[in-house]
Design a protein around this motif. Structure first.
Motif, PDB file in Angstrom:
ATOM      1  N   SER A  11       0.812  -1.209   0.000  1.00 20.73           N
ATOM      2  CA  SER A  11       0.000   0.000   0.000  1.00 20.73           C
ATOM      3  C   SER A  11       0.846   1.259   0.000  1.00 20.73           C
ATOM      4  N   THR A 319      -6.296   8.607  -6.761  1.00 22.50           N
ATOM      5  CA  THR A 319      -6.295   8.368  -5.321  1.00 22.50           C
ATOM      6  C   THR A 319      -5.194   9.174  -4.654  1.00 22.50           C
ATOM      7  N   ASN A 321      -3.108   9.409  -1.110  1.00 18.06           N
ATOM      8  CA  ASN A 321      -2.803   8.679   0.122  1.00 18.06           C
ATOM      9  C   ASN A 321      -2.069   9.583   1.082  1.00 18.06           C
ATOM     10  N   SER A 332      -6.905   7.150   2.749  1.00 17.33           N
ATOM     11  CA  SER A 332      -6.867   7.053   1.297  1.00 17.33           C
ATOM     12  C   SER A 332      -8.170   7.623   0.755  1.00 17.33           C
TER      13      SER A 332
END
Length: 364
Positions: A11, A319, A321, A332
């Motif tokens: 991630s 996205t 993060n 996120s």
């Protein structure tokens, strides 16, 4: 162990580590145990004509150490005894033609302007000798790219080659927390050209990245092949592009799934270049390649306990993060076109990453 089976905190995109380094780990000054005078990596160096250089400090004097207990940074000014041979440009120096010069590294308290000296408050002066030559070849130090290997094994191999620097760094940087330093193993090489190396590990103690700091800003290259790129190409890396603003090269090794890029790190009152070896399972050499730039389509600001990202239509749907400086994923969020306001429950600096672009640091 197969790279497919190792647990690598997927991630967290590895390109974040460059910003973590330059904006987190090294905002304080790395240094050694206190002594009567600060000790440089070398007091007699050879440099090639035309290259911009810095000087890594191995250990600090008691005077400088005491100052840093209450202040975040020092400021550096280099002064040359022979400006026709060695040019001094504040926190850097450069050889202009073959010859010799004495250079003084003047260590100052930082003024009200970040990284600028308070010329009325010099802490110390350290002298070294510079010989300027047409060429000064340098060998890239050993680097480790066994992604997923255990920290104990990598550290043991590192410290067979280099002097452990973690304890020294921690003692001389009381503002750095154990959490900040926990992912890293630092090694002092004793080599002027490449004085510092360090590895980065995930929470499971597996190797994720490896970094090399250089005193010579030209070793890595600027939008052109260089001594470093030539050495890496011999090791099986493919040079596939350059980062736009800094001109740093980007190389990839498909066999080891290693992305190599460069960057600039602020430490010891200077701006050092570094080489980053990072685990990247996705081949970036194709049309969907990585960029080392923060996304120009996203404007990041902070205020009132929130992070605001103004996004153009071009990056709507990407996205974003948010991470702690230690690499922990906080949140996120998928971006919408226009203003995006994100609340984060932390008082520490936050790393903001949009898509696959370089991370930026936001201080709450």
């Amino acid at each position: 162990m197969s790279l497919i089976t190792i647990n690598l905190l997927k991630s967290i995109n590895i390109t974040m580590r460059k910003s973590l380094l330059s904006l987190g780990l090294f905002m304080s000054l790395s240094a050694g145990m206190a002594s009567a005078q600060s000790v440089l990596v070398s007091d007699n160096i050879n440099v090639p004509v035309g290259d911009q250089n810095h000087m890594f400090i191995k250990s600090l004097s008691e005077t400088v150490k005491s100052y840093l207990e209450t202040k975040p940074r020092i400021a550096i000014e280099f002064v040359s005894s022979n400006s026709t041979v060695v040019e001094s440009g504040g926190p850097w120096f450069r050889g202009l033609k073959k010859g010799n010069a004495e250079v003084r590294m003047q260590i100052y308290e930082e003024s009200s302007m970040k990284d600028y000296p308070d010329y009325e408050k010099m802490l110390e002066e350290v002298v070294f000798q510079v010989s300027v030559k047409d060429e000064v070849p340098a060998t890239l130090p050993k680097y480790f790219t066994g992604w997923g290997e255990q920290r104990s094994d990598v550290s043991a191999a590192m410290y067979e080659l280099y002097e452990p620097f973690n304890e020294t760094f921690a003692v001389m940087n009381p503002s750095m927390s154990e959490e900040d330093l926990a992912p890293f193993e630092l090694g002092y090489t004793g080599d002027y050209e490449y004085p510092l190396v360090y590895s980065y590990f995930n929470e499971d103690g597996q190797l994720l990245a490896y970094y090399i700091v250089t005193n010579n800003a030209n070793r890595i290259g600027y939008k052109s092949e260089s001594e470093v790129t030539a050495a890496l190409e011999q090791d099986g890396y493919e040079l596939f592009g350059y980062e736009e603003s800094m001109g740093m090269p980007a190389l990839y090794n498909k066999d080891t799934q290693t992305l190599v890029t460069g960057g600039v790190v602020t430490m010891q009152g200077q701006y050092f270049r570094y080489l980053a070896f990072e685990y990247e399972p996705e081949d970036p050499t194709g049309i969907n390649g990585l960029t080392a730039e923060p996304d120009p389509q996203a404007k990041v600001t902070v205020g009132d306990g929130c992070i605001t990202i103004i996004a153009t239509d071009k990056i709507a749907g990407k996205t974003v993060n948010l991470y702690t400086m230690g690499g922990q994923l906080l949140k996120s969020v998928r971006l919408a076109a226009g203003t995006n306001t994100i609340s984060v429950d932390t008082t520490k600096p936050v790393m903001v990453k949009v898509g696959r672009n370089q991370t930026v640091k936001v201080v709450k």
